[in-house]
Scaffold this active site. Structure first.
Site, PDB file in Angstrom:
ATOM      1  N   HIS B  37      -6.093  -8.624  44.564  1.00  0.00           N
ATOM      2  CA  HIS B  37      -6.498  -9.813  43.832  1.00  0.00           C
ATOM      3  C   HIS B  37      -8.081 -10.029  44.137  1.00  0.00           C
ATOM      4  O   HIS B  37      -8.748 -10.238  43.037  1.00  0.00           O
ATOM      5  CB  HIS B  37      -6.061 -10.901  44.721  1.00  0.00           C
ATOM      6  CG  HIS B  37      -4.635 -11.243  43.949  1.00  0.00           C
ATOM      7  ND1 HIS B  37      -3.583 -10.507  44.388  1.00  0.00           N
ATOM      8  CD2 HIS B  37      -4.128 -12.386  43.204  1.00  0.00           C
ATOM      9  CE1 HIS B  37      -2.427 -11.147  43.616  1.00  0.00           C
ATOM     10  NE2 HIS B  37      -2.964 -12.124  43.062  1.00  0.00           N
ATOM     11  N   LYS B 102       6.155 -15.886  49.414  1.00  0.00           N
ATOM     12  CA  LYS B 102       6.748 -16.729  50.464  1.00  0.00           C
ATOM     13  C   LYS B 102       5.472 -17.542  50.773  1.00  0.00           C
ATOM     14  O   LYS B 102       4.572 -17.293  50.932  1.00  0.00           O
ATOM     15  CB  LYS B 102       7.478 -15.998  51.558  1.00  0.00           C
ATOM     16  CG  LYS B 102       6.221 -15.049  52.292  1.00  0.00           C
ATOM     17  CD  LYS B 102       7.007 -14.608  53.668  1.00  0.00           C
ATOM     18  CE  LYS B 102       5.841 -13.490  54.085  1.00  0.00           C
ATOM     19  NZ  LYS B 102       5.150 -14.326  55.419  1.00  0.00           N
TER      20      LYS B 102
END
Lengths: 280, 184
Positions: B37, B102
C-alpha cells in the site's frame, strides 16, 4: 558441569518452529473445541466451527494454522551447571529459527531496522529471554507471536491507590480496545507488579503457561476466573461478530513491586496461541 | 443471506450486499498489505500507474506463508485492515470496490465506502489453512522484493467472507456485539 553443544539448541528449535505452527498444544486445542460447544451466538458458533476445521486442515495437510507464523519468541531457562560448547548460544537460537522457518515453509515476517523496514528474509533475529536457573538442564520455550494481537497489547503504570479495581479496569479496557482486531477469541497474558519491563515479560510468559495449569496462588486463580467472566460479558465474541466467547483464558503472573507503583501489562494473543517446550 | 458473487465486482452487485450476508467470492482478487500500500501510494504521488486495474477490484489484505512444492500458496488468512486505512479512501475513490480483512475501519474509510458504494468483507482471522484451499492460482505481479508483502493476483473459488460494512455504511461490529453484552 554438563556440556551441551549449541547445535542441540538449534536442532530442537528448528523442529519446534515447524511443529507448533501446524499443531497447537493439547491445552489450546481443548479450549477451542470446548468454546465451540459453549458459544450461544449462531455466527459465533459458525466461526468457532471453522476454527476447529482449520486446526484439522493445518494438521492433516501441513499448512500453517495462520499465515502469520509469528516472530519467534524464545525463553531459555539455562541451568547454572550447564556449559555451552561449539559456538554462540545466540547464533544457535537464530540458526534454529532460520532453518525451521525455511524448511517448514513458514512466513518470514521480520524486518531488520524497524524504521527502514527491510525484510531480513529468514525470520531472524528471534526475541530471546535468558534466565539462569538451578540444575544442569536447558528448558527451551518457543512462542511464535503474531502481531495482529501483539499490536493491541498494553502496559499500564497504575498508582498503588488504584488497587485491584484499577488492575481489572486495565485488563478489561485492553481486551475491549483489542476487539475484532486481535482475532478473538483471544488468549490473554497479564503481568502484575515488578517494574516497566518485568510486567511486560511476565505477561508474555503467562501466555506460555498451559491453560489447564494453575497460577502461583489461589488469589491469582480467582482473579483469572473473575476477569474471564467480565471479559466474556463484553459481547465481542468470535471474530468480533458478537457472542459469549471473547476470551478463552486469562493467565496472570505476579511479582513484588515498588512502594510507589502498580505496573500492569496485558499481552493479547489470538486463539492461535502457540507455545511449545523442550528440555535438554 | 448467502450470496455467490464474482470478482471483479460491479457497483450494482456491491449495492445488493448487506452487512451480515455470508458471501462466497469467485474470480480474481489482489493481495496487498502494509508495504504494498505504501508503494502504491508513492506510485500515485509520482503520477505512475498502479500495478493492476483498480476499477471494480477487490483487495485481500493478506501476506501468505510460502507455498510448499506443488502447492498454489501457503496459509492465507486476513490481516488487520486498519493499518491500510491511511491509504484506502484514495483507492476507493479510484474505483476499488471491495476489501477483505479483519478488524475495525476509520470513519474516513467508512465515509469513502458509503460515498462510492463499496463493501468491506471479513474473512475469519486465524483460519489461514482453511482459506488457502479456496485459492486456485497465485501469481506475483508487483513488488516481488517485498516477499510475503508483494502484490499477488489470486484466483479464488467460493472464498467465504462476511459483509462487515455495506454500501449504506452499516457496520456489523457495531450492530452485533451489543446483543451479547451483559450489563455489569
Amino acid at each position: 558441569m554438563r556440556e551441551i553443544p549449541v547445535s542441540a539448541i538449534s536442532d530442537a528449535l528448528c523442529e519446534m518452529c515447524v511443529s507448533i505452527n501446524h499443531r497447537l498444544s493439547p491445552d489450546m486445542e481443548k479450549l477451542i473445541y470446548s468454546a465451540r460447544e459453549a458459544e450461544e451466538s449462531p455466527i459465533g458458533r459458525m466461526v468457532l466451527g471453522k476454527l476447529c476445521e482449520n486446526l484439522e486442515t493445518a494438521r492433516e495437510e501441513t499448512i500453517p494454522i495462520c499465515q502469520d507464523t509469528g516472530m519467534a519468541v524464545v525463553f531459555l531457562d539455562v541451568g547454572q551447571d550447564v556449559h555451552f560448547t561449539g559456538g554462540s548460544i545466540e547464533d544457535a537460537v537464530n540458526e534454529g529459527v532460520r532453518r525451521g522457518y525455511r524448511d517448514g515453509y513458514l512466513r518470514k515476517s521480520v524486518v531488520g531496522d524497524p524504521l527502514e523496514r527491510k525484510n531480513t528474509g529468514d525470520n531472524t533475529p528471534a526475541v530471546i529471554h535468558y534466565q539462569i536457573v538451578k540444575g544442569d538442564k536447558v528448558r527451551i520455550t518457543l512462542a511464535p507471536k503474531g502481531f495482529g494481537s501483539e499490536n493491541m497489547s498494553k502496559v499500564f503504570m497504575l498508582k498503588p491507590a488504584q488497587g485491584i479495581d484499577g488492575v481489572k479496569d486495565a485488563v478489561i479496557s485492553a481486551i475491549r480496545d483489542a476487539g475484532p482486531n486481535a482475532c478473538p477469541p483471544m488468549y490473554v497474558g497479564v503481568g502484575i507488579g515488578g517494574d516497566f519491563e518485568k510486567c511486560a515479560l511476565m505477561a508474555k510468559r503467562a501466555l506460555t503457561r498451559s491453560s489447564d495449569s494453575l497460577p502461583a496462588n489461589e488469589k491469582t486463580a480467582e482473579l483469572e476466573k473473575e476477569l474471564l467472566g467480565e471479559a466474556n460479558a463484553l459481547g465481542i465474541g468470535p471474530a468480533g461478530l458478537g457472542g459469549r466467547v471473547t476470551v478463552l483464558k486469562i493467565n496472570i503472573e505476579t511479582y513484588p513491586t515498588h512502594i510507589a507503583g502498580l505496573p500492569v501489562a496485558v499481552n493479547i494473543c489470538c486463539h492461535v496461541n502457540r507455545h511449545i517446550g523442550r528440555e535438554i | 443471506m448467502e450470496k455467490y458473487i464474482s470478482a471483479p465486482l460491479t457497483e450494482e452487485c456491491a449495492k445488493t450486499l448487506r452487512a451480515g450476508d455470508m458471501v462466497y467470492i469467485s474470480g480474481v482478487v489482489y493481495s496487498a498489505r502494509d508495504a504494498a500500500h505504501e508503494r502504491m501510494s508513492k506510485a500515485l504521488d509520482e503520477g505512475k500507474p498502479l500495478p493492476f486495474d483498480i476499477s471494480g477490484s477487490i483487495i485481500y489484505y493478506l501476506g501468505p506463508s510460502p507455498a510448499r512444492p506443488g502447492r498454489v500458496i501457503g496459509s492465507a488468512g486476513p490481516t488487520t485492515a486498519s493499518r491500510m486505512d491511511k491509504y484506502t479512501p484514495r483507492l476507493i475513490d479510484m474505483g476499488l470496490i471491495g476489501m477483505i480483512g479483519k478488524g475495525k475501519r476509520t470513519k474516513e474509510v467508512k465515509d469513502a465506502i458509503k460515498r462510492r458504494g463499496a463493501v468491506y468483507f471479513a474473512a475469519i482471522g486465524g483460519a489461514g489453512a482453511l482459506l488457502s484451499k479456496c485459492i486456485t492460482a497465485a501469481e506475483t505481479i508487483a513488488y516481488e522484493d517485498l516477499g510475503t508483502e508483494a502484490i499477488r493476483k489470486l484466483t479464488v473459488k467460493d472464498l467465504p467472507v462476511i459483509v462487515l460494512i455495506d454500501s449504506d455504511g452499516t457496520d456489523l461490529y457495531e450492530t452485533e456485539p451489543p446483543k451479547y453484552a451483559k450489563k455489569p
